[in-house]
Design a protein around this motif. Sequence first.
Motif, PDB file in Angstrom:
ATOM      1  N   GLN A 157      -0.449   5.991   7.487  1.00  0.00           N
ATOM      2  CA  GLN A 157      -1.447   5.394   6.860  1.00  0.00           C
ATOM      3  C   GLN A 157      -2.621   6.235   6.905  1.00  0.00           C
ATOM      4  O   GLN A 157      -3.476   6.318   5.951  1.00  0.00           O
ATOM      5  CB  GLN A 157      -1.575   3.984   7.068  1.00  0.00           C
ATOM      6  N   ASP A 158      -2.999   6.905   8.086  1.00  0.00           N
ATOM      7  CA  ASP A 158      -4.102   7.685   8.290  1.00  0.00           C
ATOM      8  C   ASP A 158      -4.120   8.832   7.255  1.00  0.00           C
ATOM      9  O   ASP A 158      -5.207   8.981   6.810  1.00  0.00           O
ATOM     10  CB  ASP A 158      -4.283   7.889   9.878  1.00  0.00           C
ATOM     11  N   VAL A 159      -3.052   9.543   7.393  1.00  0.00           N
ATOM     12  CA  VAL A 159      -2.888  10.632   6.539  1.00  0.00           C
ATOM     13  C   VAL A 159      -2.826  10.168   4.899  1.00  0.00           C
ATOM     14  O   VAL A 159      -3.813  11.019   4.440  1.00  0.00           O
ATOM     15  CB  VAL A 159      -1.743  11.523   6.703  1.00  0.00           C
ATOM     16  N   ILE A 160      -2.282   9.243   4.428  1.00  0.00           N
ATOM     17  CA  ILE A 160      -2.398   8.589   3.122  1.00  0.00           C
ATOM     18  C   ILE A 160      -3.896   8.559   2.578  1.00  0.00           C
ATOM     19  O   ILE A 160      -4.434   8.844   1.727  1.00  0.00           O
ATOM     20  CB  ILE A 160      -1.599   7.567   2.859  1.00  0.00           C
ATOM     21  N   SER A 161      -4.742   7.813   3.620  1.00  0.00           N
ATOM     22  CA  SER A 161      -5.906   7.541   3.248  1.00  0.00           C
ATOM     23  C   SER A 161      -6.892   8.397   3.179  1.00  0.00           C
ATOM     24  O   SER A 161      -7.467   8.499   2.055  1.00  0.00           O
ATOM     25  CB  SER A 161      -6.695   6.761   4.457  1.00  0.00           C
ATOM     26  N   ARG A 162      -6.688   9.549   4.005  1.00  0.00           N
ATOM     27  CA  ARG A 162      -7.519  10.794   3.737  1.00  0.00           C
ATOM     28  C   ARG A 162      -7.225  11.811   2.395  1.00  0.00           C
ATOM     29  O   ARG A 162      -8.086  12.187   1.809  1.00  0.00           O
ATOM     30  CB  ARG A 162      -7.380  11.788   4.962  1.00  0.00           C
ATOM     31  N   TRP A 163      -5.867  11.519   2.217  1.00  0.00           N
ATOM     32  CA  TRP A 163      -5.314  12.330   1.000  1.00  0.00           C
ATOM     33  C   TRP A 163      -5.644  11.425  -0.180  1.00  0.00           C
ATOM     34  O   TRP A 163      -6.100  12.340  -1.211  1.00  0.00           O
ATOM     35  CB  TRP A 163      -3.910  12.366   1.149  1.00  0.00           C
ATOM     36  N   ALA A 164      -5.635  10.397  -0.264  1.00  0.00           N
ATOM     37  CA  ALA A 164      -6.185   9.464  -1.409  1.00  0.00           C
ATOM     38  C   ALA A 164      -7.513   9.871  -1.713  1.00  0.00           C
ATOM     39  O   ALA A 164      -7.899   9.929  -2.943  1.00  0.00           O
ATOM     40  CB  ALA A 164      -5.689   8.025  -1.086  1.00  0.00           C
ATOM     41  N   LYS A 165      -8.225   9.942  -0.837  1.00  0.00           N
ATOM     42  CA  LYS A 165      -9.711  10.078  -1.048  1.00  0.00           C
ATOM     43  C   LYS A 165     -10.105  11.498  -1.852  1.00  0.00           C
ATOM     44  O   LYS A 165     -11.005  11.328  -2.715  1.00  0.00           O
ATOM     45  CB  LYS A 165     -10.703  10.124   0.389  1.00  0.00           C
ATOM     46  N   SER A 166      -9.332  12.342  -1.544  1.00  0.00           N
ATOM     47  CA  SER A 166      -9.283  13.599  -2.088  1.00  0.00           C
ATOM     48  C   SER A 166      -9.089  13.509  -3.745  1.00  0.00           C
ATOM     49  O   SER A 166      -9.532  14.400  -4.585  1.00  0.00           O
ATOM     50  CB  SER A 166      -8.392  14.759  -1.719  1.00  0.00           C
ATOM     51  N   TYR A 167      -8.288  12.461  -4.168  1.00  0.00           N
ATOM     52  CA  TYR A 167      -8.112  12.093  -5.538  1.00  0.00           C
ATOM     53  C   TYR A 167      -8.925  10.969  -6.121  1.00  0.00           C
ATOM     54  O   TYR A 167      -8.745  10.653  -7.233  1.00  0.00           O
ATOM     55  CB  TYR A 167      -6.511  11.662  -5.734  1.00  0.00           C
ATOM     56  N   ASP A 168      -9.837  10.584  -5.149  1.00  0.00           N
ATOM     57  CA  ASP A 168     -10.791   9.299  -5.602  1.00  0.00           C
ATOM     58  C   ASP A 168      -9.673   8.111  -5.978  1.00  0.00           C
ATOM     59  O   ASP A 168      -9.878   7.306  -6.699  1.00  0.00           O
ATOM     60  CB  ASP A 168     -11.383   9.424  -6.882  1.00  0.00           C
ATOM     61  N   TRP A 169      -8.708   7.992  -5.334  1.00  0.00           N
ATOM     62  CA  TRP A 169      -7.666   6.844  -5.375  1.00  0.00           C
ATOM     63  C   TRP A 169      -8.163   5.692  -4.223  1.00  0.00           C
ATOM     64  O   TRP A 169      -8.593   6.229  -3.196  1.00  0.00           O
ATOM     65  CB  TRP A 169      -6.402   7.309  -5.285  1.00  0.00           C
ATOM     66  N   SER A 170      -7.634   4.640  -4.376  1.00  0.00           N
ATOM     67  CA  SER A 170      -7.661   3.719  -3.196  1.00  0.00           C
ATOM     68  C   SER A 170      -6.476   3.827  -2.224  1.00  0.00           C
ATOM     69  O   SER A 170      -5.330   4.523  -2.786  1.00  0.00           O
ATOM     70  CB  SER A 170      -7.761   2.411  -3.710  1.00  0.00           C
ATOM     71  N   PHE A 171      -6.661   3.621  -1.050  1.00  0.00           N
ATOM     72  CA  PHE A 171      -5.235   3.643  -0.249  1.00  0.00           C
ATOM     73  C   PHE A 171      -4.257   2.891  -0.880  1.00  0.00           C
ATOM     74  O   PHE A 171      -2.927   3.328  -0.815  1.00  0.00           O
ATOM     75  CB  PHE A 171      -5.791   2.933   1.142  1.00  0.00           C
ATOM     76  N   GLU A 172      -4.679   1.735  -1.561  1.00  0.00           N
ATOM     77  CA  GLU A 172      -3.397   0.808  -2.194  1.00  0.00           C
ATOM     78  C   GLU A 172      -2.795   1.887  -3.193  1.00  0.00           C
ATOM     79  O   GLU A 172      -1.476   1.571  -3.377  1.00  0.00           O
ATOM     80  CB  GLU A 172      -3.785  -0.391  -2.565  1.00  0.00           C
ATOM     81  N   GLU A 173      -3.479   2.286  -3.819  1.00  0.00           N
ATOM     82  CA  GLU A 173      -2.926   3.074  -5.353  1.00  0.00           C
ATOM     83  C   GLU A 173      -1.888   4.248  -4.585  1.00  0.00           C
ATOM     84  O   GLU A 173      -0.721   4.477  -5.117  1.00  0.00           O
ATOM     85  CB  GLU A 173      -3.826   3.741  -5.956  1.00  0.00           C
ATOM     86  N   ALA A 174      -2.386   4.741  -3.486  1.00  0.00           N
ATOM     87  CA  ALA A 174      -1.635   6.162  -3.107  1.00  0.00           C
ATOM     88  C   ALA A 174      -0.497   5.528  -2.420  1.00  0.00           C
ATOM     89  O   ALA A 174       0.685   5.952  -2.568  1.00  0.00           O
ATOM     90  CB  ALA A 174      -2.427   6.658  -1.895  1.00  0.00           C
ATOM     91  N   TRP A 175      -0.382   4.305  -1.644  1.00  0.00           N
ATOM     92  CA  TRP A 175       0.849   3.854  -0.925  1.00  0.00           C
ATOM     93  C   TRP A 175       1.749   3.423  -1.858  1.00  0.00           C
ATOM     94  O   TRP A 175       2.897   3.614  -1.673  1.00  0.00           O
ATOM     95  CB  TRP A 175       0.322   2.778  -0.055  1.00  0.00           C
ATOM     96  N   ALA A 176       1.256   2.778  -2.867  1.00  0.00           N
ATOM     97  CA  ALA A 176       2.180   2.280  -4.001  1.00  0.00           C
ATOM     98  C   ALA A 176       2.966   3.379  -4.430  1.00  0.00           C
ATOM     99  O   ALA A 176       4.047   3.455  -4.950  1.00  0.00           O
ATOM    100  CB  ALA A 176       1.539   1.393  -5.336  1.00  0.00           C
ATOM    101  N   LEU A 177       2.358   4.501  -5.057  1.00  0.00           N
ATOM    102  CA  LEU A 177       2.861   5.570  -5.389  1.00  0.00           C
ATOM    103  C   LEU A 177       3.956   6.311  -4.079  1.00  0.00           C
ATOM    104  O   LEU A 177       5.217   6.460  -4.880  1.00  0.00           O
ATOM    105  CB  LEU A 177       2.073   6.742  -5.680  1.00  0.00           C
ATOM    106  N   ARG A 178       3.839   6.173  -3.017  1.00  0.00           N
ATOM    107  CA  ARG A 178       4.757   6.623  -2.162  1.00  0.00           C
ATOM    108  C   ARG A 178       5.856   5.820  -2.120  1.00  0.00           C
ATOM    109  O   ARG A 178       7.026   6.100  -1.904  1.00  0.00           O
ATOM    110  CB  ARG A 178       3.987   6.488  -0.807  1.00  0.00           C
ATOM    111  N   GLU A 179       5.525   4.344  -2.195  1.00  0.00           N
ATOM    112  CA  GLU A 179       6.923   3.468  -2.119  1.00  0.00           C
ATOM    113  C   GLU A 179       7.659   3.848  -3.283  1.00  0.00           C
ATOM    114  O   GLU A 179       8.787   3.422  -3.381  1.00  0.00           O
ATOM    115  CB  GLU A 179       6.229   2.008  -2.169  1.00  0.00           C
ATOM    116  N   ASP A 180       6.990   3.924  -4.536  1.00  0.00           N
ATOM    117  CA  ASP A 180       7.795   4.440  -5.523  1.00  0.00           C
ATOM    118  C   ASP A 180       8.798   5.589  -5.465  1.00  0.00           C
ATOM    119  O   ASP A 180       9.726   5.758  -5.752  1.00  0.00           O
ATOM    120  CB  ASP A 180       6.860   4.649  -7.022  1.00  0.00           C
TER     121      ASP A 180
END
Length: 201
Positions: A157-180
């Motif tokens: 979650q820490d890594v996803i959160s930092r990565w999401a910010k580079s795309y201006d995504w929310s953590f929830e959006e990035a995590w949902a993509l990972r789940e897909d």
Amino acid sequence: MSSGHDFEISGKTPVAEEVKRLGFNRFMALAEYVRDLPYGRPLDSEDILAPLKEKRGTCSFKHRLLSTVADDCDHSEVKLIVGLYEMSERNTPGVAAVLDRAGIAWIPEAHCYLQIDGQRYDFTGLSSGGSSPFESLLQEHIVAPAQLHDEKAQLHQDVISRWAKSYDWSFEEAWALREDCIKALGSNKAHQPPADFRHSS
């Protein structure tokens, strides 16, 4: 995994005793069997033996079982690792459609495997891609089997959160993509376990 890393499953813990009751007397035989089980999340996430009972497992469930058995047999040289890597179609076949729809080349993924005497051993059983996830590692952490669920989740979650910010995504959006992506791996009927498990020093 070389024969020098094989050992008898001799522990007297409930997990080791159940593994032996199911017919596994050597660690290598257990590891090869677990590697060839279908990829998928067991329903009972608390049960160490879930991959053997439900005949499926993800990298976390498969390697948690193996590392627990190794610990129960006093083989401390077998270490459970959480590695964070750049997951792409090249190193994780089956995720291309999900990533393409999102317009990205990769997403951080947490992967579990074993390290024995400085070598990495992956018993997940997914198809080999054009490159190994080990070639795209961002971080590696040794964890205890009992702490795997919580520690892996926090690290990821820490890594996803930092990565999401580079795309201006929310953590929830990035995590949902990972789940897909994980769902795509579980439903990828084309994948076959590699003829031999991959390892890397």
